[in-house]
Design an enzyme around this catalytic site. Sequence first.
Site, PDB file in Angstrom:
ATOM      1  N   GLY A 197      32.238  82.260  87.139  1.00 21.00           N
ATOM      2  CA  GLY A 197      32.506  82.692  85.781  1.00 21.00           C
ATOM      3  C   GLY A 197      33.988  82.941  85.596  1.00 21.00           C
ATOM      4  O   GLY A 197      34.702  83.259  86.554  1.00 21.00           O
ATOM      5  N   GLN A 249      41.659  85.756  81.931  1.00 16.10           N
ATOM      6  CA  GLN A 249      41.987  85.577  83.339  1.00 16.10           C
ATOM      7  C   GLN A 249      42.924  84.395  83.579  1.00 16.10           C
ATOM      8  O   GLN A 249      43.449  84.242  84.682  1.00 16.10           O
ATOM      9  CB  GLN A 249      40.709  85.399  84.166  1.00 16.10           C
ATOM     10  CG  GLN A 249      39.861  86.656  84.244  1.00 16.10           C
ATOM     11  CD  GLN A 249      38.611  86.408  85.042  1.00 16.10           C
ATOM     12  OE1 GLN A 249      37.598  85.988  84.501  1.00 16.10           O
ATOM     13  NE2 GLN A 249      38.693  86.645  86.342  1.00 16.10           N
ATOM     14  N   CYS A 279      35.484  88.991  91.829  1.00 17.71           N
ATOM     15  CA  CYS A 279      36.217  88.556  90.639  1.00 17.71           C
ATOM     16  C   CYS A 279      37.408  87.715  91.060  1.00 17.71           C
ATOM     17  O   CYS A 279      38.120  88.076  92.001  1.00 17.71           O
ATOM     18  CB  CYS A 279      36.685  89.791  89.862  1.00 17.71           C
ATOM     19  SG  CYS A 279      37.569  89.417  88.346  1.00 17.71           S
ATOM     20  N   LEU A 280      37.619  86.596  90.362  1.00 22.85           N
ATOM     21  CA  LEU A 280      38.759  85.742  90.676  1.00 22.85           C
ATOM     22  C   LEU A 280      40.088  86.461  90.464  1.00 22.85           C
ATOM     23  O   LEU A 280      41.083  86.104  91.081  1.00 22.85           O
ATOM     24  CB  LEU A 280      38.703  84.461  89.843  1.00 22.85           C
ATOM     25  CG  LEU A 280      37.509  83.553  90.126  1.00 22.85           C
ATOM     26  CD1 LEU A 280      37.519  82.353  89.178  1.00 22.85           C
ATOM     27  CD2 LEU A 280      37.478  83.109  91.569  1.00 22.85           C
ATOM     28  N   HIS A 316      29.563  90.595  83.245  1.00 25.19           N
ATOM     29  CA  HIS A 316      30.863  90.720  83.911  1.00 25.19           C
ATOM     30  C   HIS A 316      31.959  90.064  83.076  1.00 25.19           C
ATOM     31  O   HIS A 316      33.022  90.644  82.851  1.00 25.19           O
ATOM     32  CB  HIS A 316      30.758  90.067  85.301  1.00 25.19           C
ATOM     33  CG  HIS A 316      32.023  90.030  86.088  1.00 25.19           C
ATOM     34  ND1 HIS A 316      32.201  90.753  87.238  1.00 25.19           N
ATOM     35  CD2 HIS A 316      33.175  89.328  85.907  1.00 25.19           C
ATOM     36  CE1 HIS A 316      33.410  90.508  87.732  1.00 25.19           C
ATOM     37  NE2 HIS A 316      34.019  89.635  86.939  1.00 25.19           N
ATOM     38  N   GLU A 317      31.688  88.837  82.594  1.00 22.43           N
ATOM     39  CA  GLU A 317      32.699  88.105  81.827  1.00 22.43           C
ATOM     40  C   GLU A 317      32.923  88.715  80.445  1.00 22.43           C
ATOM     41  O   GLU A 317      34.065  88.779  79.963  1.00 22.43           O
ATOM     42  CB  GLU A 317      32.334  86.627  81.723  1.00 22.43           C
ATOM     43  CG  GLU A 317      32.222  85.904  83.057  1.00 22.43           C
ATOM     44  CD  GLU A 317      33.416  86.076  83.983  1.00 22.43           C
ATOM     45  OE1 GLU A 317      34.546  86.289  83.502  1.00 22.43           O
ATOM     46  OE2 GLU A 317      33.213  86.007  85.213  1.00 22.43           O
ATOM     47  N   HIS A 371      35.292  91.489  80.726  1.00 18.08           N
ATOM     48  CA  HIS A 371      36.693  91.037  80.740  1.00 18.08           C
ATOM     49  C   HIS A 371      37.249  90.921  79.318  1.00 18.08           C
ATOM     50  O   HIS A 371      38.404  91.266  79.064  1.00 18.08           O
ATOM     51  CB  HIS A 371      36.819  89.660  81.412  1.00 18.08           C
ATOM     52  CG  HIS A 371      37.013  89.713  82.880  1.00 18.08           C
ATOM     53  ND1 HIS A 371      38.092  90.306  83.490  1.00 18.08           N
ATOM     54  CD2 HIS A 371      36.246  89.222  83.890  1.00 18.08           C
ATOM     55  CE1 HIS A 371      37.998  90.176  84.803  1.00 18.08           C
ATOM     56  NE2 HIS A 371      36.874  89.522  85.074  1.00 18.08           N
TER      57      HIS A 371
END
Length: 184
Positions: free
Chosen positions: A46, A51, A105-106, A147-148, A151
Amino acid sequence: MSIRPLVILPDSRLRLISDPVVRVDARVRAIVEDMFETMYDAPGIGLAAIQVGVPERIVTIDVGPREAEDREEGDEREVEKRPLALINPEVVSASEELSVYAEGCLSIPEYYADVERPARVRVRYMDLNGETREIDADGLLATCVQHEIDHLNGVLFIDHISKLKRDRVMTKFTKLAKKERDGV
């Protein structure tokens, strides 16, 4: 299409509240293409537009099996991708039942923590044609979508863990960023 650089903690952009997308057009579709390429390259399941430095309410997700460990030994078939692009996503309902997943997380590389979230959610969003859609998500997809969307609201998964653990993560990534800035 191009791979975009990831925004990494402690970058303050990760705390921005992303702006709604007014119109799904070629510019937005190009951002989505870049996001998928970046997400697959990372590799991740994701990615929120913030990000990659774009403060707009755009999310890409693919929770389909892609990794070698998801396939049986000797299976050389092309890995099935299940890309999902969500424009202006919002949770319209959530189950009272909760589930716990070890999230990563990236933007917070190589750190994972158990996070408790609703087990099922219904999400309204626009697709790449500008059509309003809804999906019911459970399991990993429900966790990833939440989660996304966090963000997009300036919330990180570490905000769902204890203050002590969160402070340790912030200290670690602040030190790493300083070393990188200083060329150490």
